[in-house]
Design an enzyme around this catalytic site. Sequence first.
Site, mmCIF file in Angstrom:
data_model
loop_
_atom_site.group_PDB
_atom_site.id
_atom_site.type_symbol
_atom_site.label_atom_id
_atom_site.label_comp_id
_atom_site.label_asym_id
_atom_site.label_seq_id
_atom_site.Cartn_x
_atom_site.Cartn_y
_atom_site.Cartn_z
ATOM 1 N N CYS A 83 6.197 -32.970 -18.652
ATOM 2 C CA CYS A 83 7.309 -33.517 -17.840
ATOM 3 C C CYS A 83 7.402 -34.962 -17.746
ATOM 4 C CB CYS A 83 6.936 -32.839 -16.534
ATOM 5 S SG CYS A 83 8.177 -32.641 -15.263
ATOM 6 N N HIS A 192 7.822 -27.246 -18.986
ATOM 7 C CA HIS A 192 6.425 -26.913 -18.448
ATOM 8 C C HIS A 192 6.136 -25.855 -19.331
ATOM 9 C CE1 HIS A 192 6.070 -29.444 -14.953
ATOM 10 N NE2 HIS A 192 7.255 -29.395 -14.843
ATOM 11 N N GLU A 194 3.344 -24.341 -19.037
ATOM 12 C CA GLU A 194 2.363 -23.382 -18.138
ATOM 13 C C GLU A 194 3.293 -22.506 -17.420
ATOM 14 O OE1 GLU A 194 2.965 -27.165 -15.939
ATOM 15 O OE2 GLU A 194 3.040 -26.550 -17.909
#
Length: 211
Positions: A83, A192, A194
Amino acid sequence: MAQKTVTVLDYGSGNVRSAVRALEAAGAQVKLSAKPEDIANCDGLFVPGVGAFAAVMQALKDVGAIRWIGRRIAGGRPVLGVCVGHQVFFDEGVEHGIHTPGLGEWPGTVELLQAPVVPHMGWNTLTPPAGSKLFAGIEDERFYFVHSYAVQKWDFEVAQPKMTPPQVTWSEHGTPFIAAVENGPLCALQFHPEKSGEAGARLLRNWLETL
Protein backbone atom coordinates in the site's frame (compact mmCIF):
# COMPACT_ATOMS: atom_id res chain seq x y z
CA MET A 1 13.61 -26.20 4.86
CA ALA A 2 14.18 -23.76 7.76
CA GLN A 3 11.34 -21.44 8.65
CA LYS A 4 11.85 -17.97 7.16
CA THR A 5 12.10 -15.01 9.51
CA VAL A 6 10.20 -11.84 8.61
CA THR A 7 10.21 -8.49 10.39
CA VAL A 8 7.09 -6.38 9.95
CA LEU A 9 8.35 -2.83 10.27
CA ASP A 10 6.69 -1.22 13.29
CA TYR A 11 6.82 2.55 12.78
CA GLY A 12 3.28 3.54 13.75
CA SER A 13 1.42 2.45 10.63
CA GLY A 14 -2.01 1.00 11.34
CA ASN A 15 -3.34 -2.47 10.69
CA VAL A 16 -0.04 -4.29 11.11
CA ARG A 17 -1.51 -7.11 13.17
CA SER A 18 -3.40 -8.50 10.17
CA ALA A 19 -0.13 -8.52 8.21
CA VAL A 20 1.61 -10.37 11.03
CA ARG A 21 -1.15 -12.98 11.17
CA ALA A 22 -1.16 -13.44 7.39
CA LEU A 23 2.61 -13.94 7.25
CA GLU A 24 2.48 -16.40 10.13
CA ALA A 25 -0.29 -18.32 8.36
CA ALA A 26 1.91 -18.40 5.24
CA GLY A 27 4.60 -20.13 7.29
CA ALA A 28 6.94 -17.36 8.45
CA GLN A 29 8.36 -16.68 11.87
CA VAL A 30 7.30 -13.05 12.32
CA LYS A 31 8.51 -10.22 14.55
CA LEU A 32 6.91 -6.76 14.78
CA SER A 33 9.80 -4.36 15.32
CA ALA A 34 11.65 -1.21 14.26
CA LYS A 35 14.94 -2.17 15.91
CA PRO A 36 17.90 -1.93 13.51
CA GLU A 37 19.06 -5.44 14.35
CA ASP A 38 15.62 -6.87 13.54
CA ILE A 39 15.45 -4.94 10.26
CA ALA A 40 18.95 -6.03 9.29
CA ASN A 41 18.97 -9.68 10.32
CA CYS A 42 15.63 -11.07 9.13
CA ASP A 43 15.22 -13.06 5.92
CA GLY A 44 12.54 -10.66 4.68
CA LEU A 45 11.42 -7.16 5.69
CA PHE A 46 7.72 -6.29 5.30
CA VAL A 47 7.01 -2.54 5.05
CA PRO A 48 3.32 -1.73 5.64
CA GLY A 49 1.73 1.66 5.14
CA VAL A 50 -1.67 3.32 5.35
CA GLY A 51 -2.77 6.95 5.18
CA ALA A 52 -0.93 9.86 3.62
CA PHE A 53 2.36 9.55 1.72
CA ALA A 54 3.98 12.46 3.59
CA ALA A 55 2.98 11.09 6.99
CA VAL A 56 4.40 7.65 6.21
CA MET A 57 7.69 9.13 4.97
CA GLN A 58 7.97 11.22 8.16
CA ALA A 59 7.21 8.23 10.36
CA LEU A 60 9.88 6.17 8.60
CA LYS A 61 12.36 8.97 9.20
CA ASP A 62 11.35 9.32 12.83
CA VAL A 63 12.25 5.71 13.64
CA GLY A 64 15.42 5.78 11.53
CA ALA A 65 14.11 3.08 9.20
CA ILE A 66 15.03 4.71 5.88
CA ARG A 67 18.74 4.09 6.41
CA TRP A 68 18.22 0.43 7.27
CA ILE A 69 15.79 -0.19 4.40
CA GLY A 70 18.38 1.26 2.04
CA ARG A 71 21.10 -0.95 3.48
CA ARG A 72 18.97 -4.05 2.97
CA ILE A 73 18.25 -3.21 -0.66
CA ALA A 74 21.90 -2.34 -1.36
CA GLY A 75 22.93 -5.66 0.14
CA GLY A 76 20.40 -7.65 -1.91
CA ARG A 77 18.27 -8.49 1.15
CA PRO A 78 14.54 -8.93 0.39
CA VAL A 79 12.02 -6.17 1.15
CA LEU A 80 8.27 -6.21 0.46
CA GLY A 81 6.29 -2.94 0.60
CA VAL A 82 2.48 -2.82 0.76
CA CYS A 83 0.00 0.00 0.00
CA VAL A 84 1.69 3.29 1.02
CA GLY A 85 4.65 1.06 1.88
CA HIS A 86 4.70 0.38 -1.88
CA GLN A 87 4.27 4.02 -2.89
CA VAL A 88 7.21 5.37 -0.87
CA PHE A 89 9.70 3.51 -3.06
CA PHE A 90 8.92 5.86 -5.96
CA ASP A 91 10.40 9.33 -6.53
CA GLU A 92 7.68 11.39 -4.91
CA GLY A 93 4.11 11.65 -3.72
CA VAL A 94 1.77 14.55 -4.48
CA GLU A 95 -1.22 15.08 -2.20
CA HIS A 96 -3.29 18.27 -2.12
CA GLY A 97 -0.60 20.08 -4.08
CA ILE A 98 2.17 19.12 -1.66
CA HIS A 99 5.18 17.32 -3.15
CA THR A 100 6.96 14.92 -0.80
CA PRO A 101 10.18 13.13 -1.85
CA GLY A 102 10.04 9.34 -1.67
CA LEU A 103 12.84 6.81 -1.40
CA GLY A 104 13.62 7.08 -5.11
CA GLU A 105 14.17 3.40 -5.88
CA TRP A 106 11.93 3.71 -8.95
CA PRO A 107 10.90 6.63 -11.16
CA GLY A 108 7.33 7.80 -10.81
CA THR A 109 4.97 10.10 -8.98
CA VAL A 110 2.21 8.92 -6.67
CA GLU A 111 -0.84 10.99 -7.66
CA LEU A 112 -4.61 11.03 -7.20
CA LEU A 113 -6.29 8.38 -9.33
CA GLN A 114 -8.07 9.77 -12.37
CA ALA A 115 -11.30 7.86 -11.78
CA PRO A 116 -15.00 8.70 -11.38
CA VAL A 117 -14.97 7.27 -7.85
CA VAL A 118 -12.16 7.37 -5.29
CA PRO A 119 -11.02 5.72 -3.19
CA HIS A 120 -10.55 2.59 -5.25
CA MET A 121 -11.92 0.11 -2.74
CA GLY A 122 -12.58 -3.57 -3.36
CA TRP A 123 -11.45 -6.47 -5.49
CA ASN A 124 -9.74 -6.03 -8.84
CA THR A 125 -7.87 -8.04 -11.44
CA LEU A 126 -4.24 -7.56 -12.41
CA THR A 127 -2.03 -8.06 -15.44
CA PRO A 128 1.23 -9.59 -14.19
CA PRO A 129 4.22 -9.90 -16.54
CA ALA A 130 5.38 -13.26 -17.83
CA GLY A 131 7.73 -14.97 -15.41
CA SER A 132 6.47 -13.18 -12.30
CA LYS A 133 7.49 -15.05 -9.15
CA LEU A 134 5.03 -13.28 -6.87
CA PHE A 135 2.02 -14.09 -9.06
CA ALA A 136 3.02 -17.62 -10.05
CA GLY A 137 -0.15 -19.72 -10.08
CA ILE A 138 -2.42 -16.75 -9.26
CA GLU A 139 -2.12 -14.70 -12.42
CA ASP A 140 -5.90 -14.60 -12.96
CA GLU A 141 -6.95 -13.98 -9.36
CA ARG A 142 -8.45 -10.83 -7.84
CA PHE A 143 -6.82 -8.84 -5.04
CA TYR A 144 -8.13 -6.31 -2.53
CA PHE A 145 -7.36 -2.60 -2.92
CA VAL A 146 -8.01 0.42 -0.69
CA HIS A 147 -6.35 3.57 -2.06
CA SER A 148 -6.94 6.93 -3.70
CA TYR A 149 -3.41 7.52 -5.02
CA ALA A 150 -1.16 5.49 -7.31
CA VAL A 151 1.66 5.67 -9.84
CA GLN A 152 0.03 5.92 -13.26
CA LYS A 153 3.09 6.27 -15.50
CA TRP A 154 6.22 4.12 -15.76
CA ASP A 155 9.35 5.53 -17.36
CA PHE A 156 12.23 3.30 -16.34
CA GLU A 157 15.52 3.59 -18.21
CA VAL A 158 17.96 0.69 -18.03
CA ALA A 159 21.26 2.23 -16.99
CA GLN A 160 23.41 -0.70 -18.17
CA PRO A 161 22.87 -3.11 -21.09
CA LYS A 162 23.08 -6.18 -18.82
CA MET A 163 20.74 -4.71 -16.20
CA THR A 164 17.44 -6.54 -15.79
CA PRO A 165 14.52 -4.09 -15.74
CA PRO A 166 11.88 -4.40 -13.00
CA GLN A 167 8.78 -6.47 -13.66
CA VAL A 168 5.68 -4.28 -13.45
CA THR A 169 2.13 -5.49 -12.82
CA TRP A 170 -0.73 -3.21 -13.83
CA SER A 171 -4.34 -2.84 -12.77
CA GLU A 172 -7.00 -0.30 -13.73
CA HIS A 173 -9.46 1.96 -11.94
CA GLY A 174 -10.49 4.81 -14.19
CA THR A 175 -6.97 4.73 -15.57
CA PRO A 176 -4.16 2.12 -15.59
CA PHE A 177 -1.94 2.20 -12.51
CA ILE A 178 0.98 0.21 -11.14
CA ALA A 179 -0.28 -2.56 -8.86
CA ALA A 180 3.06 -4.26 -8.15
CA VAL A 181 6.76 -4.11 -8.93
CA GLU A 182 9.31 -6.92 -8.68
CA ASN A 183 12.89 -5.65 -8.79
CA GLY A 184 15.45 -8.12 -7.46
CA PRO A 185 15.35 -7.99 -3.65
CA LEU A 186 12.77 -5.18 -3.64
CA CYS A 187 9.11 -5.96 -4.31
CA ALA A 188 6.06 -3.82 -3.60
CA LEU A 189 2.29 -4.12 -3.86
CA GLN A 190 -0.37 -1.41 -4.09
CA PHE A 191 -3.01 -3.88 -2.87
CA HIS A 192 -3.28 -5.70 0.46
CA PRO A 193 -2.28 -9.39 0.29
CA GLU A 194 -3.34 -9.84 3.92
CA LYS A 195 -6.91 -8.88 2.93
CA SER A 196 -6.95 -10.82 -0.35
CA GLY A 197 -8.05 -14.27 0.83
CA GLU A 198 -6.39 -17.37 -0.57
CA ALA A 199 -4.87 -15.45 -3.49
CA GLY A 200 -3.12 -13.12 -1.07
CA ALA A 201 -1.99 -16.04 1.07
CA ARG A 202 -0.51 -17.73 -2.00
CA LEU A 203 1.30 -14.54 -2.96
CA LEU A 204 2.86 -14.31 0.50
CA ARG A 205 3.93 -17.95 0.26
CA ASN A 206 5.44 -17.20 -3.15
CA TRP A 207 7.38 -14.31 -1.64
CA LEU A 208 8.61 -16.43 1.27
CA GLU A 209 9.87 -19.03 -1.20
CA THR A 210 12.14 -16.37 -2.77
CA LEU A 211 13.83 -15.49 0.54
